[in-house]
Design an enzyme around this catalytic site. Structure first.
Site, PDB file in Angstrom:
ATOM      1  N   GLU A  58     -46.064  22.807  26.488  1.00 30.08           N
ATOM      2  CA  GLU A  58     -44.736  22.359  26.900  1.00 30.08           C
ATOM      3  C   GLU A  58     -44.710  20.860  27.196  1.00 30.08           C
ATOM      4  O   GLU A  58     -43.793  20.146  26.769  1.00 30.08           O
ATOM      5  CB  GLU A  58     -44.283  23.149  28.132  1.00 30.08           C
ATOM      6  CG  GLU A  58     -43.010  22.634  28.798  1.00 30.08           C
ATOM      7  CD  GLU A  58     -41.763  22.777  27.951  1.00 30.08           C
ATOM      8  OE1 GLU A  58     -40.720  22.243  28.357  1.00 30.08           O
ATOM      9  OE2 GLU A  58     -41.836  23.420  26.878  1.00 30.08           O
ATOM     10  N   HIS A  61     -44.947  18.845  23.997  1.00 28.34           N
ATOM     11  CA  HIS A  61     -43.667  18.864  23.274  1.00 28.34           C
ATOM     12  C   HIS A  61     -42.673  17.898  23.904  1.00 28.34           C
ATOM     13  O   HIS A  61     -41.951  17.185  23.200  1.00 28.34           O
ATOM     14  CB  HIS A  61     -43.104  20.280  23.282  1.00 28.34           C
ATOM     15  CG  HIS A  61     -41.762  20.396  22.615  1.00 28.34           C
ATOM     16  ND1 HIS A  61     -41.535  19.990  21.316  1.00 28.34           N
ATOM     17  CD2 HIS A  61     -40.562  20.867  23.078  1.00 28.34           C
ATOM     18  CE1 HIS A  61     -40.268  20.197  21.007  1.00 28.34           C
ATOM     19  NE2 HIS A  61     -39.654  20.720  22.057  1.00 28.34           N
ATOM     20  N   HIS A 123     -30.881  25.716  19.567  1.00 28.01           N
ATOM     21  CA  HIS A 123     -31.751  24.573  19.827  1.00 28.01           C
ATOM     22  C   HIS A 123     -32.417  24.070  18.548  1.00 28.01           C
ATOM     23  O   HIS A 123     -32.399  22.878  18.240  1.00 28.01           O
ATOM     24  CB  HIS A 123     -32.794  24.983  20.868  1.00 28.01           C
ATOM     25  CG  HIS A 123     -33.544  23.844  21.466  1.00 28.01           C
ATOM     26  ND1 HIS A 123     -34.800  23.490  21.060  1.00 28.01           N
ATOM     27  CD2 HIS A 123     -33.213  22.982  22.448  1.00 28.01           C
ATOM     28  CE1 HIS A 123     -35.217  22.463  21.763  1.00 28.01           C
ATOM     29  NE2 HIS A 123     -34.271  22.133  22.619  1.00 28.01           N
ATOM     30  N   HIS A 214     -31.711  39.109   9.920  1.00 25.81           N
ATOM     31  CA  HIS A 214     -32.341  37.884   9.439  1.00 25.81           C
ATOM     32  C   HIS A 214     -33.009  38.104   8.082  1.00 25.81           C
ATOM     33  O   HIS A 214     -32.918  37.258   7.190  1.00 25.81           O
ATOM     34  CB  HIS A 214     -33.377  37.394  10.456  1.00 25.81           C
ATOM     35  CG  HIS A 214     -34.166  36.219   9.965  1.00 25.81           C
ATOM     36  ND1 HIS A 214     -33.585  35.003   9.649  1.00 25.81           N
ATOM     37  CD2 HIS A 214     -35.503  36.072   9.709  1.00 25.81           C
ATOM     38  CE1 HIS A 214     -34.509  34.158   9.236  1.00 25.81           C
ATOM     39  NE2 HIS A 214     -35.674  34.785   9.249  1.00 25.81           N
ATOM     40  N   HIS A 276     -43.761  28.930   8.454  1.00 29.12           N
ATOM     41  CA  HIS A 276     -42.428  29.489   8.198  1.00 29.12           C
ATOM     42  C   HIS A 276     -41.347  28.511   8.664  1.00 29.12           C
ATOM     43  O   HIS A 276     -40.381  28.233   7.935  1.00 29.12           O
ATOM     44  CB  HIS A 276     -42.311  30.823   8.939  1.00 29.12           C
ATOM     45  CG  HIS A 276     -41.052  31.583   8.661  1.00 29.12           C
ATOM     46  ND1 HIS A 276     -40.732  32.072   7.422  1.00 29.12           N
ATOM     47  CD2 HIS A 276     -40.030  31.947   9.473  1.00 29.12           C
ATOM     48  CE1 HIS A 276     -39.578  32.698   7.471  1.00 29.12           C
ATOM     49  NE2 HIS A 276     -39.122  32.642   8.712  1.00 29.12           N
TER      50      HIS A 276
END
Length: 302
Positions: A58, A61, A123, A214, A276
């Site tokens: 975290e 990032h 996001h 999806h 991906h």
């Protein structure tokens, strides 16, 4: 000066990819609360003494996003001054910084107060718009548009429909994929392509609907791009930018579908999951370039 701007543009594009992959890494490793409810500090400190894997992911990032944000701001201002005469420059400069700031604020709000999965799923898509704007700015700085003679490119109504339609639809596919991650629906269906290959049936709960929704959306975009590639091979071979662009797009969407399947086969292998996200990021960048070409063609041939 232009050489330095080119280096900055390439570095900022790479930084944006790292921000996107980093965000996916945070979600997939469950590290969103690695720094607790503190923002921009981590557990109320600039550098906490007790470092956990979740905290490290975290915090890294956040640091990459902060540095990337400064780079995007500098690139936006510099591009505005250096190539502001190109009609898309100012619009892309604004978009790149605005949407990066917006995704940072959504991330901060999620840390401070929490957000629903449906809001958090936005996001990644918001970050993608910022990435696409930076990517297109980079192409303008390198004058790729001129090298492919976009002023001579004629995109007819049929191709225009597919470019705009697939670009908009791809955003829905991306949102549905982000929703799979944020609702923790990645492994609710352990078979592929169906949820249960031996017992085909409609989804029975929200998580299965999210997962299979999806997959259906991803399958449709694969077929749509394959169909457009068929059209391009038959009728647009002479327009090299469309010809090779759609070949690249088909390769990327194929890799994205394959990676999606292997996420299930590998039971959510982290590296495959990040690939991906990387493939769909590259595909969205390619589709954004098609939109730029469509805009140019509309201007020159209206």
């Amino acid at each position: 000066m232009r050489r330095s701007l080119k280096w900055l543009a390439v570095a900022t594009t790479i930084a944006m990819i790292l921000i996107l992959i980093g965000g996916a890494l945070v979600t997939k490793t469950g590290s969103g609360m690695g720094c607790g409810r503190s923002w921009p500090l981590c557990n109320g400190k600039f550098l906490p003494l007790e470092i956990t894997p979740e905290l490290a992911i975290e915090l890294a990032h956040r640091l990459v996003s902060g540095v990337g944000g400064v780079m995007v701001l500098v690139l936006s201002v510099w591009s505005w001054k250096a190539i502001g005469h190109i009609r898309e420059t100012k619009f892309l400069s604004f978009l790149s910084f605005f949407f990066l700031l917006l995704q940072a604020l959504i991330g901060a709000a999620a840390v401070k107060w929490g957000q629903s999965s449906f809001v958090l799923a936005l996001h990644f898509g918001i970050s993608l718009i910022s990435f696409a704007s930076v990517f297109l700015l980079t192409l303008l700085i390198f004058e790729v548009d001129k090298k492919f003679q976009a002023d001579k490119l004629l995109i007819d109504k049929r191709m225009s429909f597919h470019i705009v339609g697939i670009s908009i639809y791809s955003y829905l596919v991306i949102y549905s994929g982000a929703l799979v991650r944020h609702t923790k629906s990645s492994l609710v269906c352990l078979d592929w392509p169906l949820c249960k290959n031996e017992n085909p049936a409609f989804p029975t709960d929200m998580w299965e609907w999210v997962q299979m929704g999806h997959r259906a959306a991803a399958g449709l975009i694969f077929l749509w791009i394959a169909y457009v590639l068929f059209i391009v091979i038959r009728h647009y071979k002479h327009q090299k930018v469309l010809f090779w662009g759609w070949i690249i797009s088909f390769i990327l969407v194929s890799l994205q579908v394959i990676a999606g399947a292997f996420i299930i086969f590998s039971r959510l292998n982290l590296y495959i999951a990040l690939l991906h996200a990387f493939f769909i990021t590259c595909l969205f960048g390619m589709l954004s370039y098609f939109l730029l070409l469509y805009s140019r063609s509309k201007k020159y041939h209206s």
